[in-house]
Design an enzyme around this catalytic site. Structure first.
Site, PDB file in Angstrom:
ATOM      1  N   SER A 197       0.856  -1.174   0.000  1.00  0.00           N
ATOM      2  CA  SER A 197       0.000   0.000   0.000  1.00  0.00           C
ATOM      3  C   SER A 197       0.900   1.234   0.000  1.00  0.00           C
ATOM      4  O   SER A 197       1.705   1.410   0.907  1.00  0.00           O
ATOM      5  CB  SER A 197      -0.885  -0.037   1.252  1.00  0.00           C
ATOM      6  OG  SER A 197      -1.614   1.155   1.393  1.00  0.00           O
ATOM      7  N   LYS A 227      -1.229  -0.903  -4.303  1.00  0.00           N
ATOM      8  CA  LYS A 227      -2.433  -0.147  -3.936  1.00  0.00           C
ATOM      9  C   LYS A 227      -2.021   1.293  -3.716  1.00  0.00           C
ATOM     10  O   LYS A 227      -1.059   1.563  -3.002  1.00  0.00           O
ATOM     11  CB  LYS A 227      -3.027  -0.760  -2.664  1.00  0.00           C
ATOM     12  CG  LYS A 227      -3.947   0.143  -1.861  1.00  0.00           C
ATOM     13  CD  LYS A 227      -4.674  -0.645  -0.789  1.00  0.00           C
ATOM     14  CE  LYS A 227      -4.805   0.132   0.505  1.00  0.00           C
ATOM     15  NZ  LYS A 227      -5.450  -0.656   1.577  1.00  0.00           N
ATOM     16  N   LYS A 269      -3.070   5.156  -2.503  1.00  0.00           N
ATOM     17  CA  LYS A 269      -4.000   6.000  -1.783  1.00  0.00           C
ATOM     18  C   LYS A 269      -4.404   7.143  -2.713  1.00  0.00           C
ATOM     19  O   LYS A 269      -3.544   7.691  -3.441  1.00  0.00           O
ATOM     20  CB  LYS A 269      -3.330   6.578  -0.529  1.00  0.00           C
ATOM     21  CG  LYS A 269      -3.013   5.512   0.513  1.00  0.00           C
ATOM     22  CD  LYS A 269      -4.281   4.928   1.110  1.00  0.00           C
ATOM     23  CE  LYS A 269      -3.955   3.935   2.213  1.00  0.00           C
ATOM     24  NZ  LYS A 269      -5.171   3.373   2.832  1.00  0.00           N
ATOM     25  N   ASP A 284      -7.330   3.208  -2.959  1.00  0.00           N
ATOM     26  CA  ASP A 284      -8.011   3.291  -1.661  1.00  0.00           C
ATOM     27  C   ASP A 284      -8.246   4.759  -1.309  1.00  0.00           C
ATOM     28  O   ASP A 284      -7.296   5.534  -1.181  1.00  0.00           O
ATOM     29  CB  ASP A 284      -7.146   2.624  -0.579  1.00  0.00           C
ATOM     30  CG  ASP A 284      -7.854   2.520   0.774  1.00  0.00           C
ATOM     31  OD1 ASP A 284      -8.988   3.007   0.900  1.00  0.00           O
ATOM     32  OD2 ASP A 284      -7.247   1.944   1.706  1.00  0.00           O
ATOM     33  N   GLU A 312     -11.278   0.863  -3.161  1.00  0.00           N
ATOM     34  CA  GLU A 312     -11.517   0.598  -1.732  1.00  0.00           C
ATOM     35  C   GLU A 312     -12.146   1.815  -1.049  1.00  0.00           C
ATOM     36  O   GLU A 312     -11.656   2.943  -1.179  1.00  0.00           O
ATOM     37  CB  GLU A 312     -10.162   0.251  -1.089  1.00  0.00           C
ATOM     38  CG  GLU A 312     -10.234  -0.253   0.342  1.00  0.00           C
ATOM     39  CD  GLU A 312      -8.855  -0.716   0.849  1.00  0.00           C
ATOM     40  OE1 GLU A 312      -7.952  -0.989   0.014  1.00  0.00           O
ATOM     41  OE2 GLU A 312      -8.674  -0.791   2.068  1.00  0.00           O
ATOM     42  N   ASP A 361     -13.816  -1.422   3.379  1.00  0.00           N
ATOM     43  CA  ASP A 361     -12.847  -1.582   4.472  1.00  0.00           C
ATOM     44  C   ASP A 361     -13.513  -1.027   5.741  1.00  0.00           C
ATOM     45  O   ASP A 361     -14.142  -1.784   6.507  1.00  0.00           O
ATOM     46  CB  ASP A 361     -11.551  -0.838   4.086  1.00  0.00           C
ATOM     47  CG  ASP A 361     -10.515  -0.767   5.200  1.00  0.00           C
ATOM     48  OD1 ASP A 361     -10.791  -1.201   6.319  1.00  0.00           O
ATOM     49  OD2 ASP A 361      -9.394  -0.236   4.957  1.00  0.00           O
ATOM     50  N   LYS A 406      -9.744  -7.053   8.075  1.00  0.00           N
ATOM     51  CA  LYS A 406      -8.646  -6.769   9.007  1.00  0.00           C
ATOM     52  C   LYS A 406      -9.111  -7.307  10.349  1.00  0.00           C
ATOM     53  O   LYS A 406     -10.093  -6.781  10.899  1.00  0.00           O
ATOM     54  CB  LYS A 406      -8.413  -5.260   9.132  1.00  0.00           C
ATOM     55  CG  LYS A 406      -7.955  -4.580   7.843  1.00  0.00           C
ATOM     56  CD  LYS A 406      -7.833  -3.070   8.038  1.00  0.00           C
ATOM     57  CE  LYS A 406      -7.376  -2.393   6.743  1.00  0.00           C
ATOM     58  NZ  LYS A 406      -7.423  -0.929   6.840  1.00  0.00           N
ATOM     59  N   GLY A 439      -4.262  -4.184   6.111  1.00  0.00           N
ATOM     60  CA  GLY A 439      -3.276  -3.934   7.159  1.00  0.00           C
ATOM     61  C   GLY A 439      -3.506  -2.572   7.782  1.00  0.00           C
ATOM     62  O   GLY A 439      -4.261  -1.751   7.245  1.00  0.00           O
TER      63      GLY A 439
HETATM   64  O1  OSB Z   1      -7.153   1.944   4.638  1.00  0.00           O
HETATM   65  O2  OSB Z   1      -6.161   0.118   4.321  1.00  0.00           O
HETATM   66  C1  OSB Z   1      -6.210   1.205   4.877  1.00  0.00           C
HETATM   67  C2  OSB Z   1      -3.038   1.783   6.900  1.00  0.00           C
HETATM   68  C3  OSB Z   1      -3.576   2.350   8.020  1.00  0.00           C
HETATM   69  C4  OSB Z   1      -4.932   2.584   8.096  1.00  0.00           C
HETATM   70  C5  OSB Z   1      -5.748   2.225   7.044  1.00  0.00           C
HETATM   71  C6  OSB Z   1      -5.232   1.631   5.911  1.00  0.00           C
HETATM   72  C7  OSB Z   1      -3.840   1.448   5.815  1.00  0.00           C
HETATM   73  C8  OSB Z   1      -3.153   0.910   4.660  1.00  0.00           C
HETATM   74  C9  OSB Z   1      -1.795   0.304   4.874  1.00  0.00           C
HETATM   75  O3  OSB Z   1      -3.570   0.997   3.542  1.00  0.00           O
HETATM   76  C10 OSB Z   1      -1.803  -1.188   4.869  1.00  0.00           C
HETATM   77  C11 OSB Z   1      -0.539  -1.780   5.431  1.00  0.00           C
HETATM   78  O4  OSB Z   1       0.413  -1.931   4.665  1.00  0.00           O
HETATM   79  O5  OSB Z   1      -0.506  -2.092   6.629  1.00  0.00           O
HETATM   80 MG    MG Z   2      -8.399   0.850   3.326  1.00  0.00          MG
END
Ligand code: OSB
Ligand code: MG
Length: 373
Positions: free
Chosen positions: A136, A162, A164, A189, A214, A239, A263, A291
């Site tokens: 991510s 992925k 953001k 995401d 996402e 999510d 998660k 994650g």
């Molecule tokens: O939205 O998936 C998410 C990290 C912290 C809070 C929310 C998210 C995320 C990530 C990182 O996208 C995922 C990771 O590599 O742990």
């Molecule tokens: Mg997410």
């Protein structure tokens, strides 16, 4: 299995690079680790995924600490647990606070696996096949930096990227990445950055062959997600909106998503995660493991969960060094030939690094523990 004692440790872990999303920038994580002691001399470890601020969900490190310290620990110490699915029974009356509950629940699963002489993966019923995983990537200073990052991650062996996105860093950003990497397995995401008024803009993302989009809309907006999905080719994956198996059922009934991000820390633990997995599998809905920038302890739990057969898409299960200068477990998580190999040791299969944890600890609290860590 009887829980004789529980210890909470809050550690502070600086990230190697700031992680920016539509809700803010994270430069270091405050993480609650939970260590449970059983009556056969074993111990189990869990991790709380709550963040310092209530920007991803309503929980925070401090609310989770208070709920664990004041309500969960007193209720579970001294209790006999016969089945991992019963771990949270004494605290089921507590409304919400899934992240606090999950941290304890996952530690108890680890202990249970160790007492039964199996890996957590085996106890959950997963396979031992190495897993394709993704990474991510947060919002970057500029497009060049983003392209460089993606290139590095592809070289490291990740199977998908992925990105953001947020308002103003969406269509053109994804177009540029897609032009530069036509074959890339790519998803985006938004962390709830948009509303249904943005439907036309979000429809433009259909041009970029994303695996999924996402959480485009707010946590509570299941009906709006259903309306958006009806006019979108790209599958929506939820999510933040999915806090339980009941949420997942409702979302799928409404057509609010076609893919689910699981998660365990968000949904109240591994039992609830497995229930969501089973529900999605029955309905032919793909799931993948998300994650929360976990330490190696949470990562080990996530990886064990992701070995279940319905996890058909690569998870946000990156190497320790993608996040940390030094992780809190031995060995650290590393890709082997581009795959993550589920540890075969007992329980979570990695050893907490006690010296490292001690160095990073900001506060601790325990009930009934014999051996301070
Ligand atoms: O939205 O998936 C998410 C990290 C912290 C809070 C929310 C998210 C995320 C990530 C990182 O996208 C995922 C990771 O590599 O742990
Ligand atoms: Mg997410």
């Amino acid at each position: 299995m009887k829980i004789l004692g529980v210890e909470l440790l809050e550690v502070r872990m600086p990230l190697r690079d700031p992680f920016e999303t539509s809700v803010g920038t994270c430069t270091e994580r405050r993480i609650i680790l939970v260590r449970v002691e059983g009556d056969e001399g074993g111990e189990g470890w869990g991790e709380c995924v709550a963040w310092e601020l209530p920007s991803y969900s309503s929980e925070t490190v401090d609310t989770a600490w208070a709920i664990l310290q004041e309500l969960i620990l007193p209720a579970v110490v001294g209790r006999e647990i016969l089945d991992p699915r019963e771990i949270l029974k004494p605290v089921q009356w507590i409304r919400g606070h899934s992240m606090a509950k999950a941290a304890f629940e996952m530690a108890a699963w680890d202990l249970q696996a160790k007492e039964q002489g199996v890996s957590l993966r085996e106890l959950l019923g997963g396979s031992d096949e190495p897993l394709s995983v993704g990474v991510s990537v947060g919002l970057q200073r500029d497009l060049d930096t983003l392209m460089r990052r993606i290139e590095e991650h592809l070289k490291e062996g990740y199977a998908r990227i992925k990105l953001k996105i947020k308002r103003g860093q969406d269509v053109e950003l994804l177009r540029a990445v897609r032009d530069r990497f036509p074959e890339l397995t790519l998803q985006a995401d938004a962390n709830a950055a948009y509303t249904l008024d943005d439907a036309e803009l979000l429809q433009e993302l259909d041009d970029f062959d994303l695996v999924l989009l996402e959480q485009p809309l707010g946590e509570q907006e299941l009906l709006d997600h259903a309306e958006l999905q009806a006019g979108l080719r790209t599958p929506i994956c939820l999510d933040e909106s999915i806090r339980s198996a009941a949420d997942a059922r409702l979302a799928l009934e409404l057509g609010a998503c076609r893919i689910v991000n699981i998660k365990p820390g968000r949904v109240g633990g591994l039992s609830e995660s497995r229930a969501i997995h089973d529900l999605c599998q029955e309905r032919g809905v793909p799931v993948w493991c998300g994650g929360m920038l976990e330490s190696g302890i949470g990562r080990a739990h996530n990886l064990a969960l992701a070995t279940l057969p319905g996890f058909t898409l690569p998870g946000d299960l990156s190497e320790s060094r993608r996040y940390w200068e030094r992780d809190v477990v031995h060995p650290e998580f590393e890709l082997m030939d581009g795959k993550m190999v589920p540890p075969e040791g007992l329980g979570i299969g990695v050893e907490p690094d006690r010296d490292r944890i001690r160095q990073l600890t900001l506060r601790r609290f325990s009930v009934g523990t014999a051996t301070p860590s």
